[in-house]
Each structure stands twice: as C-alpha cells, then as structure tokens.
Design an enzyme around this catalytic site. Structure first.
Site, PDB file in Angstrom:
ATOM      1  N   GLU A 286     -13.976 -36.350 -17.027  1.00  0.00           N
ATOM      2  CA  GLU A 286     -13.999 -35.534 -15.923  1.00  0.00           C
ATOM      3  C   GLU A 286     -15.181 -34.660 -16.072  1.00  0.00           C
ATOM      4  O   GLU A 286     -15.989 -34.332 -15.282  1.00  0.00           O
ATOM      5  CB  GLU A 286     -12.531 -34.623 -15.931  1.00  0.00           C
ATOM      6  N   TRP A 289     -17.765 -36.644 -14.773  1.00  0.00           N
ATOM      7  CA  TRP A 289     -17.846 -36.252 -13.383  1.00  0.00           C
ATOM      8  C   TRP A 289     -18.665 -35.185 -12.839  1.00  0.00           C
ATOM      9  O   TRP A 289     -19.440 -35.256 -11.788  1.00  0.00           O
ATOM     10  CB  TRP A 289     -16.146 -36.466 -12.760  1.00  0.00           C
ATOM     11  N   TRP A 317     -14.229 -36.074  15.239  1.00  0.00           N
ATOM     12  CA  TRP A 317     -13.356 -34.874  14.778  1.00  0.00           C
ATOM     13  C   TRP A 317     -12.915 -34.269  15.955  1.00  0.00           C
ATOM     14  O   TRP A 317     -13.264 -34.331  17.063  1.00  0.00           O
ATOM     15  CB  TRP A 317     -14.367 -33.873  13.846  1.00  0.00           C
ATOM     16  N   ASN A 352      -6.169 -30.325  -9.089  1.00  0.00           N
ATOM     17  CA  ASN A 352      -6.712 -31.431  -8.568  1.00  0.00           C
ATOM     18  C   ASN A 352      -5.882 -32.380  -7.658  1.00  0.00           C
ATOM     19  O   ASN A 352      -6.443 -32.755  -6.791  1.00  0.00           O
ATOM     20  CB  ASN A 352      -7.446 -32.060  -9.775  1.00  0.00           C
ATOM     21  N   TRP A 370     -14.605 -32.591   7.524  1.00  0.00           N
ATOM     22  CA  TRP A 370     -14.602 -32.089   6.170  1.00  0.00           C
ATOM     23  C   TRP A 370     -15.242 -30.840   5.785  1.00  0.00           C
ATOM     24  O   TRP A 370     -14.942 -30.268   5.027  1.00  0.00           O
ATOM     25  CB  TRP A 370     -15.046 -33.515   5.484  1.00  0.00           C
ATOM     26  N   TRP A 393     -14.937 -33.322  -1.148  1.00  0.00           N
ATOM     27  CA  TRP A 393     -14.703 -33.483   0.517  1.00  0.00           C
ATOM     28  C   TRP A 393     -15.206 -34.557   0.876  1.00  0.00           C
ATOM     29  O   TRP A 393     -14.449 -35.310   1.801  1.00  0.00           O
ATOM     30  CB  TRP A 393     -15.134 -32.095   0.930  1.00  0.00           C
TER      31      TRP A 393
END
Ligand code: FAD
Length: 488
Positions: A286, A289, A317, A352, A370, A393
């Site tokens: 992580e 990441w 959208w 998370n 988003w 996102w």
C-alpha cells in the site's frame, strides 16, 4: 551570490513537516551555517489548488507542531502567505542566504513554481538544493526495461521490490538557528491568523476528537499500528468496523512521517517477529501504491481534472444536485454508503473499503461525474492528496491508468454484508438503524413492518428509502458505458 561563510542557509518546508528523515533539513544542518526555516501558504500562485476544509484544519496543527519542534531543536518556523515566487525571492534577498534547501513536489503547478524559483535564484548565484523526501523513490527512478514509466501497478511493485530502500535519516541533533530581520518578520503571518481552523461554525468537533497532528503523533501512531494492527492486516484491512489499518494517511500526506521511516519500522518488526511477512508485505504494497500514484501524477499532470482514458470525455454523466447532496450527506438509503459518507463528514477520514463502495455508488448508481466526488473528498478528507485521491477516483470510474473495469459495479448490500457482516460499522455511523437485527441492517426495506416498528425505523422518515434501485441503476450505468464506447 553571497559567498560570506557566515551567511545563513534556508529550508523551505512544503508538506514535509518533520525533523527526522528530512533530507532538505539535514542537508541544511550539515553545512554548519545558521538554518532559517520557513513555510509559505501559497494561495496566490497560478494553478496551485487551494486545500479543502479538513486538510486546512490538519495543516494548522501540523505547522504548529513543526514550529514547536524546530524551536526545541534551536531554530524556528517563519510562516508567510502569498505567492511563493515573490516571497521566496524576497526571503533570500533579505537574509543574504547562500543556499536554499527543499524537498521535491510532483504536481504540475508546484513543479512550475519550483522551477521558476530555482532558475531565478540560481541565476542570482544562490545554491538551490532540491532533495528527495516525499517518496520511496523518485518517479523517474522506477522504469520498465525500455526506460519508460510503468502504467500498471504489479510490474511497478516488482521493480520496487528489486531495489533497496534508503535508510531514513536521523533528525539533526541541534540546529544553528538564526534571527529573522524585522523587515521579514513584518511579512510573517502567525499560524493562528491564517484562518485554517474553522471558527463559526466550528464544524471540526468530530475531527478534533479523532486525530492528533504532528511528527510525534505520527511516530506514536506507527508504533501503535506495528504493535497492535500489523499482525492480521492482510484480512483486517477490509473490515471497516475494526481498527485494522494504520490511519497514517494524513500524517503521510503532510509529511509528518516519511514512507522510508514506515518501511524501516515495518522491516524491523518483521526481523524481530517472523510470521509477520505476509501482513507486512501487504501493508508495504500500500505504501508502494502511494509512490505509484505520485509517479502517475508526475507523468500525467491532468490526473485530477481529466479522464486519463480520453474515451471517457464522452461519458454521458448526469447532473442531479439532489442525488449528489443525498450522497454527500449520507442519505442515500443504502446503509453502507451512508455510514461511509457520515464517517467522512464526522471524522475527516473514511475506511478504504468504504471509499471504494461510496465512490462506485456515486459514479455508477448515480452516474455522477467522478470529478464531483473527487472534489467532495478533497474538501472533507484530512488526508486529501492530489495523487492518491485523483488516481483512486479514476480507478473507480474506470478511466484511469490501471483501473477497475467500469462494468465492475459494487452491489452496496452485498458489499455491506461481506465487509461489515455484523453491521457494527452501520450501527456506529447510522444510529437510527442501530436496533435493526443483523439480517436487515444492510437492507432495511426488506424488514417486516413489525421489525421496523419494534426498532423505531420509519422508512422515508427516520431513514430514507433507497434513492435509486440497485438493479435498474446497474443496467443504466452499463448502458451509459456502452453508449460511450459507441461514440469512439
Ligand atoms: P493503510 O491501509 O494503513 O495504508 C498505509 C498507507 O498506504 C496509507 O496511509 C496511504 O498513504 C497508502 N495507501 C493505502 N491505500 C492506498 C491506495 N489505494 N492508493 C494509494 N495509497 C494508498 N488516500 C490518501 O492518502 N488520500 C486521498 O485523498 C485518498 N483518496 C481516496 C479516494 C478514493 C475514492 C479511494 C477509493 C481511495 C482513496 N485513498 C486516498 C486511498 C486509501 O483509501 C487511503 O490511503 C487509506 O484508506 C488511508 O487509510 P490508512 O492510512 O489506514 O491506510
């Protein structure tokens, strides 16, 4: 150029609010010169995104803690407000500093500001040292065999694992502090006067309750996690009702602790307690990441405001203010979504797993762009981070590099049942449902009338009906996705 050996050196702090493992500060201290430290709240440079409310709250405490730590070490922190370009130049001129040190940043606007400052100062003869203090590796250091940056996480992770991580630096023992001249002090903006913490209304009560800011708090949090949370992290990290993750994110965001320090402490724990390897491996991935998202931001500066995959420019959208508001306020009628959004509002943080569920719901069930969700998280998260937030996102929306496929649409009921099987997380953040039995806590609309009556739930009054039905919303999302594909 100031060649005077008694000239001070400067350290410009920027989201690296710590004394230990701070290469810029250590580099400055090693010169043996007077070290003058400053911070600029840059709300005037073009393109620099203003911090959201929760992050501003964090910044206040973080700067205060940094200032106190620097004073204990023999220096101090001068805080300025305005455009960094002019202010840094003015600080260099007025102090006669021979050199300036900072740790690098990776957003496009920040890089533009830093490059302009570096050029101007270097041309004038001031030495500029930009150091590597925010990530495990600089974005350009981890490349594929053709020397190009990775677009996909797994090979990136493999490449990181094949390299060693530099050991963290100790905090400088003592800093040779200097005295700011009155002409600079006149420009200073005391932290208390920056207006970073809310006053009327003071909405930060729940956030105060949840967090301690600053380097010492970050180190204590890391030790606590290693003692109590690392073992079992690989599974525990998916249970939002448990303290199964480190909650280091805002500390990492503001650089109160460095990823190298986290890495070293975890590796030490593994060496001391064999059997921790699997959990440590998951946890450290992580941390990688985080490096990966920063690498992507560096090479794809539009990550926060434009879909990485251009096909998504044509996504149909829907603009529905009422649904967006219901999502923001935790009033969608889906308990796991509402619990997540209320945890965010109350504490400035969200687990998370629930970030993924709430984000997927907004993008796919509500068909909301988003960027609206990214902006809401930016304003309400204490860890709001330009790279992690934007990347995540786009990952959810399916438009990012290395994303989840769009057709993976989370069912909020089954996700709730899987990751919060007892409903404890719901009971904490959606108290109006607390009395519902486990069988209905994730789908109150299926509870028989007698159960609703006994538990004090009146759908449509004490708790909303679902704002969209799951099945048709899923079909609508897939149709929208296909229509976008047809356009390309
Ligand atoms: P831990 O599980 O203890 O992980 C340790 C650290 O690793 C974290 O503090 C974080 O720095 C890093 N990390 C963990 N997961 C990720 C991830 N998926 N991507 C990148 N880094 C990660 N994280 C932020 O720091 N800031 C954000 O603004 C942010 N926005 C997000 C938005 C969405 C829609 C989603 C799905 C995720 C987002 N994340 C963000 C990633 C992740 O949710 C948080 O980093 C994590 O929940 C923080 O809790 P923790 O410190 O207990 O994590």
């Amino acid at each position: 150029m100031n060649s005077d050996s008694t000239a001070p050196v400067l350290v410009w702090f920027r989201d690296d609010h710590r004394l230990s493992d701070n290469p810029a500060l250590s580099g400055a201290a090693a010169t043996g010169s007077q070290v003058l430290c400053f911070y600029v709240l840059d709300d005037a440079s073009e393109g620099i995104r203003p911090l959201g409310g929760a992050a501003r709250w964090w910044l206040h405490g973080s700067l205060k803690a940094l200032s106190e730590a620097l004073e204990r070490a023999g220096s101090s922190l001068l805080v300025l407000r305005g455009s960094a370009l002019g202010l840094v130049d003015s600080v260099v001129r007025k102090t006669g500093a021979s050199a300036i040190y900072w740790n690098r940043r990776y957003g496009a606007a920040e890089i533009a500001v830093d490059s302009a400052i570096k050029k101007r100062l270097s041309d004038g003869g001031t030495k500029v040292h930009s150091c590597s203090g925010r990530l495990l590796h600089e974005p350009w250091e981890i490349t594929n065999q053709s020397g190009k940056p990775f677009q996909v996480f797994t090979p990136y992770l493999r490449a990181v694992k094949a390299r060693s991580i530099k050991p963290p630096l100790p905090a400088p023992r003592r800093l040779e502090g200097g005295v700011w001249t009155p002409s600079i002090l006149n420009q200073a903006a005391p932290i208390a006067e920056l207006g970073l913490e809310p006053t009327s209304p003071d909405w930060a009560g729940g956030i105060w309750h949840e967090w301690q800011r600053g380097e010492l708090a970050a180190q204590a949090k890391l030790s606590h996690f290693i003692e109590t949370g690392l073992k079992g992290y690989a599974e525990g990290r998916d249970r939002p009702s448990k303290a199964g993750t480190s909650r280091l994110s805002p500390h990492l965001r503001f650089g109160e602790i460095s990823p190298r320090q986290v890495w070293r402490s975890v590796m030490n724990a593994v060496a001391a307690e064999p059997g921790l390897e699997r959990d440590a491996d998951k946890f450290l991935s992580e941390i990688v990441w985080r490096d990966f998202t920063h690498q992507l931001l560096h090479f794809h500066p539009h990550l926060p405001d434009r879909p990485h995959s251009s096909r998504f420019e044509s996504f149909p959208w829907i603009e529905d203010r009422l649904s967006l508001k219901a999502w923001q306020r935790g009033r969608t009628g889906y308990p796991i979504v509402d619990a997540g959004m209320r945890q965010l509002w109350q504490t400035g943080w969200m687990h998370n797993r629930v970030r993924m569920i709430t984000a997927s719901f907004m993008v796919k069930h509500l068909l909301t762009d988003w960027r609206q969700g990214e902006a809401w998280f930016w304003d309400t998260l204490v860890d709001a981070d330009p790279a992690n937030n934007a990347f995540s996102w786009q990952w959810i929306a399916g438009s990012g590099p290395d994303s989840a496929p769009f057709h993976r649409i989370f069912n909020p009921v089954t996700q709730g049942e899987k990751f919060d099987p007892e409903g404890d997380y719901i009971r904490t953040y959606v108290p109006e449902l607390a009395q519902l039995p486990r069988a209905f806590i994730h789908k109150p609309w299926e509870a028989p009338p007698a159960v609703l009556r006994e538990t004090g739930v009146v759908l449509g009054e004490t708790y909303p009906h679902p704002i969209v039905p799951h099945g048709p919303a899923r079909e609508r999302a897939l149709k929208a996705f296909r229509s976008m594909r047809d356009l390309t």
